[in-house]
Design an enzyme around this catalytic site. Structure first.
Site, PDB file in Angstrom:
ATOM      1  CD  GLU A 240      -2.591   1.302   2.587  1.00  0.00           C
ATOM      2  OE1 GLU A 240      -2.768   2.451   3.057  1.00  0.00           O
ATOM      3  OE2 GLU A 240      -2.966   0.261   3.156  1.00  0.00           O
ATOM      4  CB  CYS A 277      -3.721   5.253   4.024  1.00  0.00           C
ATOM      5  SG  CYS A 277      -4.843   4.107   4.848  1.00  0.00           S
TER       6      CYS A 277
END
Length: 506
Positions: A240, A277
């Site tokens: 990620e 995020c």
């Protein structure tokens, strides 16, 4: 390495030393030796539940240590610890269910063209997994986090490369997980923690590491991804890396609830000092009176927001430089300027505005289509649906994309709403309507992953299906019953859900 107080910038205590190549080799070989102990599902269930119990028993010390290293605050960290233990237990339940093994049996059938042999398929663990801890979630996406929990659920021992921003927290959690392994009658080397940049490089290249999970920057993640791909035997790298998380607000939505959208956006982009995020980093809002009202509400809320502390000095420097570079672009305004706070790592939130047409063309404004990690968002004012489409067509991959609609648009599913959803779907793994992307529920239907650079694979790192990253399918053909693994035998001794000759059982 040293644990650093983010509120003062002072070194607090030394936490071990940076791991050598020999340390990494020992950790990986220990993990490989622990593989047989995780072969049985009962052992995995016991480990995952023991890990949750251990973390809860040591919650006070873990939260205190994590707050001292990250300044995220006790309430936030207690909530994160609850999420962490909750997902450990959720994966234990997933292992107990057994559906993740994907058992499929197709019996031999000579009447088919061509004839079909007896085929029996399920998933087996890959082997030792390398996990790279995140900076912004010292628990839920770090040593005891989702990558570790899902790998253990799959039957894969784990070696975690600790994040330098919270080494003491990593050491505490690693020790708790090793004690949990002992509680479950397993080798403590089922989980190990290593430290330091060089250790991270050694880890992804170790020949016994079978897969890796990463949460962090595009630059760091891509470097490790390339190393994983360049090995003599490449391995899966589930990274990620970064996400802009675009938001589109229709004129009708702005007209109906400008105050609510402005307040919601302010809360989402400043949550955790903008270090989630899923922070909305680009907002497409209409020009005109309704859009002006939305910006007014956003400005009032952002101006009222308290300063926050970023997780380390490098992040603070990068944030301030990112703000400076974006603000210097032509036609970019800062109704509320983000800047330096009073604490050593402190920053104040802000937002920028720019005509959407600037983002629909090549040039320096492409910088605004890159994530700026911290409490900053960019509001692009559009004049037409065509400008929205032009900007969306230029976006990189994202974890999330959000659409705010008016009441009637939501109710009747009009042509414009359908078109916008269709344009957002290709750029994100999770598409929201009339909500905010910060906050990722741990659920079977969750997708926390998206097109590159949001992630390097199509998998999710949150939710039940995250376990599938650490498994590979194997099919046995015309194999005598006595030689089949129990999961694939005709009498189903483990009581697993499965599909037999096209019919679902269990």
């Amino acid at each position: 390495m040293w644990s650093v107080d983010p509120r003062t910038g002072e070194q607090r205590e030394q936490v071990g030393t940076e791991s050598t190549a020999a340390d990494v080799d020992a950790a990986v070989r220990g993990a490989a030796a622990a593989v047989p102990g995780l072969a049985g599902r009962d052992a995995r269930i016991a480990l995952l539940r023991a890990a949750a119990d251990r973390l809860e028993a040591e919650a006070e010390e873990i939260v205190r240590t994590a707050d001292a290293e990250t300044a995220l605050g006790g309430p936030r960290l207690r909530g994160e610890l609850g999420r962490t233990t909750g997902q450990l237990r959720a994966f234990a339940d997933e292992v107990a269910d057994g559906g993740f093994l994907g058992v499929i049996i197709d019996h031999a059938d000579a009447t088919l063209t061509p004839p079909r042999p007896d085929l029996r398929r399920y998933r087996v663990p890959l082997g030792p997994v390398a996990v790279y801890a995140a900076s912004n979630f010292p628990l839920a996406f770090s040593v005891p986090g989702g990558d570790t929990a899902s790998a253990l659920a799959a039957g894969c021992p784990v070696v975690v490369k600790a994040h330098p921003g919270h080494p003491a927290t990593s050491a505490l959690c690693g020790a708790a997980l090793r004690r949990a392994a002992a509680d479950a009658g397993l080798d403590e080397n089922t989980v190990s923690v290593v430290y330091g940049f060089d250790a991270g490089v050694e880890l992804v290249q170790h020949p016994l590491v079978a897969a890796a999970g990463f949460t962090g920057s595009v630059r760091g993640g891509r470097a490790l991804f390339d190393l994983a791909a360049a090995r003599p035997v490449p391995i899966p790298f589930h990274g990620e890396l970064g996400s802009l998380n675009p938001v589109v607000i229709t004129p009708a939505a702005a007209e109906e609830r400008a105050d609510g959208i402005g307040a919601g956006l302010a809360g989402s982009m400043t949550l955790g000092t903008g270090q989630f995020c899923t922070k909305p980093g680009l907002v497409l809002a209409p020009e005109g009176t309704a859009g002006d009202a939305l910006l007014k509400a956003l400005g009032e809320r952002v101006a009222e927001a308290a300063e926050g502390v970023l997780l380390d000095g490098r992040m603070r420097d990068a944030f301030l430089e990112g703000v400076r570079a974006r603000t210097a672009l032509p036609e970019v305004d800062a109704p509320v300027a983000a800047g330096t706070g009073t604490a050593p790592r402190g920053v104040t939130p802000g937002f920028l505005t720019v005509p959407a047409a600037r983002l629909a063309q090549d040039g320096p404004h492409e910088l605004l289509l890159e994530e700026c990690f911290g409490p900053l968002t960019v509001v692009a004012r559009y004049r037409s649906p065509e400008e929205v489409s032009a900007v969306l067509s230029r976006l990189p991959g994202n974890l999330t994309a959000t659409l705010h609609l008016g009441d009637q648009e939501s109710a009747d599913g009009g042509e414009d709403a359908v078109r916008l959803l269709a344009e957002l779907t290709p750029v994100a793994g999770r598409v929201l309507v009339n909500g905010w992307p910060t906050g990722v529920a741990v659920a079977a239907a969750q997708q926390h992953g998206g097109p590159y650079p949001a992630t390097t694979s199509t998998s999710t790192s949150v939710g039940a299906t995250a376990v599938e990253r650490w498994l590979r399918p194997v099919t046995y053909q015309d194999t005598p019953e006595a030689l089949l693994p129990p999961e694939l035998r005709a009498d189903n001794p483990l009581g697993l859900p499965r599909r037999v000759d096209g019919q679902r059982e269990g």
